[in-house]
Structure formats: structure tokens, C-alpha cells
Design an enzyme around this catalytic site. Sequence first.
Site, short mmCIF file in Angstrom:
data_model
loop_
_atom_site.label_atom_id
_atom_site.label_comp_id
_atom_site.label_asym_id
_atom_site.label_seq_id
_atom_site.Cartn_x
_atom_site.Cartn_y
_atom_site.Cartn_z
N LYS A 1 0.74 -1.28 0.08
CA LYS A 1 0.06 -0.05 -0.03
C LYS A 1 0.99 1.19 -0.08
O LYS A 1 0.56 2.24 -0.86
CB LYS A 1 -1.01 -0.14 1.23
CG LYS A 1 -1.68 1.25 1.56
CD LYS A 1 -2.35 1.39 2.81
CE LYS A 1 -1.68 1.80 4.09
NZ LYS A 1 -1.66 3.16 3.80
N ASN A 2 1.88 1.21 0.94
CA ASN A 2 2.66 2.48 1.22
C ASN A 2 3.73 2.91 -0.06
O ASN A 2 4.36 3.74 -0.12
CB ASN A 2 3.26 2.51 2.25
CG ASN A 2 2.49 2.74 3.56
OD1 ASN A 2 1.20 3.18 3.35
ND2 ASN A 2 2.97 2.72 4.78
N CYS B 1 -5.42 8.82 8.89
CA CYS B 1 -5.37 8.35 10.52
C CYS B 1 -4.95 9.18 11.46
O CYS B 1 -4.31 10.06 11.36
CB CYS B 1 -4.26 6.91 10.45
SG CYS B 1 -4.81 5.39 9.78
N ARG C 1 0.58 14.89 12.86
CA ARG C 1 0.96 14.69 11.45
C ARG C 1 1.20 16.06 10.95
O ARG C 1 0.56 16.08 9.84
CB ARG C 1 0.19 13.73 10.91
CG ARG C 1 0.41 12.35 11.50
CD ARG C 1 -0.38 11.34 10.86
NE ARG C 1 0.35 10.45 9.94
CZ ARG C 1 -0.17 9.53 9.29
NH1 ARG C 1 -1.22 8.93 9.39
NH2 ARG C 1 0.76 8.90 8.70
N ASP D 1 4.32 1.07 11.95
CA ASP D 1 3.07 0.21 11.26
C ASP D 1 2.86 -1.28 11.78
O ASP D 1 1.84 -1.68 11.43
CB ASP D 1 3.15 0.37 9.75
CG ASP D 1 2.73 1.78 9.34
OD1 ASP D 1 2.65 2.59 10.03
OD2 ASP D 1 2.97 2.00 8.05
N ARG E 1 -9.04 0.25 4.30
CA ARG E 1 -8.07 1.15 3.53
C ARG E 1 -6.64 0.63 3.35
O ARG E 1 -6.27 0.83 2.30
CB ARG E 1 -7.67 2.39 4.61
CG ARG E 1 -8.93 3.29 4.90
CD ARG E 1 -8.21 4.68 5.87
NE ARG E 1 -7.14 4.95 5.26
CZ ARG E 1 -6.26 5.71 5.93
NH1 ARG E 1 -6.22 5.96 7.09
NH2 ARG E 1 -5.07 6.08 5.19
C1 UD1 Z 1 4.24 7.12 5.99
C2 UD1 Z 1 3.38 5.88 6.07
C3 UD1 Z 1 2.91 5.34 7.19
C4 UD1 Z 1 3.93 5.13 8.31
C5 UD1 Z 1 4.82 6.25 8.42
C6 UD1 Z 1 6.06 6.18 9.17
C7 UD1 Z 1 2.46 6.30 3.77
C8 UD1 Z 1 1.26 6.29 2.89
N1 UD1 Z 1 2.36 6.10 5.08
O1 UD1 Z 1 3.41 8.21 6.77
O2 UD1 Z 1 1.89 4.23 7.04
O3 UD1 Z 1 3.37 5.10 9.44
O4 UD1 Z 1 5.36 6.87 6.99
O5 UD1 Z 1 6.85 5.28 8.73
O6 UD1 Z 1 3.58 5.61 3.24
N2 UD1 Z 1 6.43 14.69 10.55
C9 UD1 Z 1 6.80 16.32 10.76
N3 UD1 Z 1 6.59 17.09 10.00
C10 UD1 Z 1 6.39 16.67 8.35
C11 UD1 Z 1 6.34 15.28 8.10
C12 UD1 Z 1 6.22 14.51 9.23
O7 UD1 Z 1 6.68 16.42 11.85
O8 UD1 Z 1 6.15 17.38 7.67
C13 UD1 Z 1 6.46 13.85 11.40
C14 UD1 Z 1 5.21 13.16 11.68
O9 UD1 Z 1 4.34 13.82 12.43
C15 UD1 Z 1 5.66 11.99 12.44
C16 UD1 Z 1 6.96 11.54 11.69
O10 UD1 Z 1 7.28 12.76 11.22
O11 UD1 Z 1 5.77 11.86 13.68
C17 UD1 Z 1 6.93 10.35 10.64
O12 UD1 Z 1 6.10 10.71 9.59
P1 UD1 Z 1 6.20 10.48 8.08
O13 UD1 Z 1 7.30 9.69 7.74
O14 UD1 Z 1 6.23 11.69 7.33
O15 UD1 Z 1 4.90 9.59 7.99
P2 UD1 Z 1 4.08 9.58 6.66
O16 UD1 Z 1 4.83 9.68 5.37
O17 UD1 Z 1 2.86 10.52 7.04
#
Ligand code: UD1
Length: 420
Positions: free
Chosen positions: A25-26, A119, A124, A308, A400
Site C-alpha cells: 500500500k505505502n 489516520c 502529523r 506500522d 483502507r
Molecule cells: C508514512 C506511511 C505510514 C507510516 C509512516 C512512518 C504512507 C502512505 N504512510 O506516513 O504508514 O506509519 O510513514 O513510517 O507511506 N512529520 C513532521 N513534519 C512533516 C512530516 C512528518 O513533523 O512535515 C513527523 C510526523 O508527524 C511523524 C513523523 O514525522 O511523527 C513521521 O512521519 P512520516 O514519515 O512523514 O509519515 P507519513 O509519510 O505520513
Amino acid sequence: MIRLERLLIKGGKPLHGSVRVSSAKNAVLPIIVATLLPSTPATVLDVPDLDDVITICSVLESLGVIVKKQGSSLTFDASGLNKSEASYELMSRMRASFLIMGPLLSKMGYAKIALPGGCMIGSRPIDLHLKAFEALGAKITVGNGFVEGYAPQGLKGTTIYLDFPSVGATENILMAAVLAEGRTIIENAAEEPEIVDLVTFLSSMGANIKGAGTNVIRIEGVKELRGISHTVIPDRIEAGTYMIAAAMAGGDVTIENVLTEHLKPLLAKLSEAGVKVIKDIDSVRVISDGNISSTDIKTMPYPGFPTDLQAQFMALMTISNGESKITETVFENRFMHVGELRRMGASIQVEGRCATVRGVPFLNGAFVRATDLRAGAALVLAGLAAHGETEIGELHHIDRGYDHLVEKLQGLGAEISRVE
Ligand code: UD1
């Protein structure tokens, strides 16, 4: 698409047989978004049947992309891309939709996107994405629930240091930079296998990218990308979920279409927990008598233990023979499954980012609800091992991200069904 069904599980049956893991999925979500970039159609093969895939296809269609389905393949023709605005109605369904910002800025020079949903695990934010777009020369404004970006002269390559190796930010920057002018360097980039798969897809279309899978990625902008066909990597989280299911319910299960090198932390932790894990080239066999030793985990960005799989591993620890500490370092609010597991008899105390799980001899079936995708998966696993009947509400979270979950578990002998 919200369905009002529930899952009914009669627990206590060991699992036997084999199950095939679907495409990740990711990985499939960013790859579908990346089909905005080439000037000719691109095809994604073996697309999993997931609500998140339906959502991302609707987002692309709303921008003027033509999506054609043939069996499990999807072809995306972005030659008619004529819009670079996405509504809250579309964006609120799934956070990953925000990945369209990078490709839109690079191709259209403008994007107006509603702030994302998804989620409810932690706050986030998207600050790292926005800071990176600004560094690439875009003018960004945030207001009235929208992010607006202008880059009328195009994006220009630069060096970007990520404060945290965010998966989404790394993907968004990659997709913004492949068609930008000059060289972009992403430092402290995410190293997840899904990033590598996205880069494989972009490179096959003509992008010039080095270093994917390490924490420094270099991108030389090119003028044009041409669509190709791509098969997405297997879903390591789905694979891990079935491995934990077999460990927890007991039995002998072979999980097929697995790249075990993507699952090293889970394999190590299952062995520590006393579960027998036998690796093969692209499959893994899990044998368990249901006797689980307690072991601690701490979630980390790849190659650490994946956040995850934290909820599913916690479910396993609820029936271990001791005390385990589960530390969540990636998201600040990812313990919503704790309350539901407690309803089934689990003993868990949470203090900040650390949960202490004291194993109990068995869980009892209960009425519980999925609060997010992986929390939902954890409850399914708990239900498979519990005494009696478990009913899980808010199934739309699970739909999802798990392709044919019920059918796959039924194939392993589980008593699980959807009920109205
Ligand atoms: C992706 C995955 C999700 C997984 C996560 C971490 C997809 C579609 N989703 O989510 O399943 O749990 O990686 O492995 O691929 N953060 C910030 N600022 C930002 C972006 C992120 O502070 O601009 C923080 C987030 O709040 C979180 C951490 O960084 O605490 C990790 O987030 P991130 O790696 O960006 O996760 P996603 O890409 O949303």
C-alpha cells in the site's frame, strides 16, 4: 467509502496453510501519484484492492488524469492534466493525497490543496514538505484550510536537510525534484523500501536519481519522463501482520511473496519471543504453539522496527509470559489500540510514549472498534487468539489497507466473517 459492516471472529483456532501478500500500500500510493509526471501513460501492475487506492485514483481523476482498469492493472494518462486544486472532501479521506503537491508544483507551477486528513495518529504536520518546497523556490502560503504554492518560473534544485527522515516529505521532494532545474540533494532522507520502489519507478521513466535506500539522495533534474509499466514491491506490513497472526493464534503458516530483508526487526523480535521463523527466497514460514516470551520493542524509522507493526506486536505481547515495554518514537499518539485491547482483558499501562504490557494467560472476545488502520489489524489478531467471540466495528479503517483480509484469513482456517 464508509461501510457499516463489522467483523465477527470466533477465536482460538490455530492457523494453517499459506497466504499470499499483496503489493505494498505505502509504495503503490506514491507510485500512482508519480504517474502525474510522465508525458505518456504509465501502468501499475498487480494493484491491491484497497480503499486507499480508490481514494488516490479519485484524486488524480479530479485533476484530469484518465484512469483505466484492466484486471488488477491500472493505467494512468496524465496528458489531460488540467487542474491543480484539490478539495477538502478528497484530501480529508487520506493524508497520503498530499503527495500530489510536489508533482503539481513541478508540472503546473501552481497547486492549491486542502490540508490533509488520514489516520488520527498524532498531529502529523506537513511543515517538512512545505519547507522543502520553499527551498526549491516555490512561494507557499497557508490559510483557510488550504496550502497554496506558486512556482511560475519552475522549481530549482538545492540541498534540503530533513529534521526528521519523513517518508512522505522524502517522496514529495523526490517528485518535485525529478523535473526541476539542476541538482537536488535530500539529506537525512527516509530509507524505507517504499522510497526505493518509488525511485525505481521514477528512474525507469527517465529520472536521474542516486542514493535511494541511504540517507542522502541526489537528483539531477531531467526535462521529460516517459511512462512505463511497473510491479510494486510486496507489502512488508501486511506480511508482518500475518506473521504475528500465526505467532499469536498458533499454527504453521507460510507467507508468500515476502522480501524477508525488509522485515529484519520483526523476524528478530519474533525469534526472541520464541516463535519459529523459517526464511526462504520469497516466503517465510511461521510455526508457533502459542507460547510467547515477552520482549521489548522500540519503533524507529527504517531499518528500525516499523511503527506500522507496533499495534500488532503489542497485541502479541498481551498474551506473553512476562512484561514487555513498547516504545513508540515515530508518532506521538499511536496507542489508541490500548483501550480496545484492555476491553479484551489485556493489562497495559501507558506513560508518555512507552507502554508496559503484562502478559495474561488469554484474552477474552469483546465488542471493540478499529480506531485506525493498524490498530484495527491488532484487534483482528487479538480476536483470532482470544477465547470466545470478538466483534470489530469501524471496519472502514481496516479496508483502507488490507487486501481481502477476511478471505485470506479464512484460507488459513480462521473463523472470521463480515456481518451487517
Ligand atoms: C508514512 C506511511 C505510514 C507510516 C509512516 C512512518 C504512507 C502512505 N504512510 O506516513 O504508514 O506509519 O510513514 O513510517 O507511506 N512529520 C513532521 N513534519 C512533516 C512530516 C512528518 O513533523 O512535515 C513527523 C510526523 O508527524 C511523524 C513523523 O514525522 O511523527 C513521521 O512521519 P512520516 O514519515 O512523514 O509519515 P507519513 O509519510 O505520513
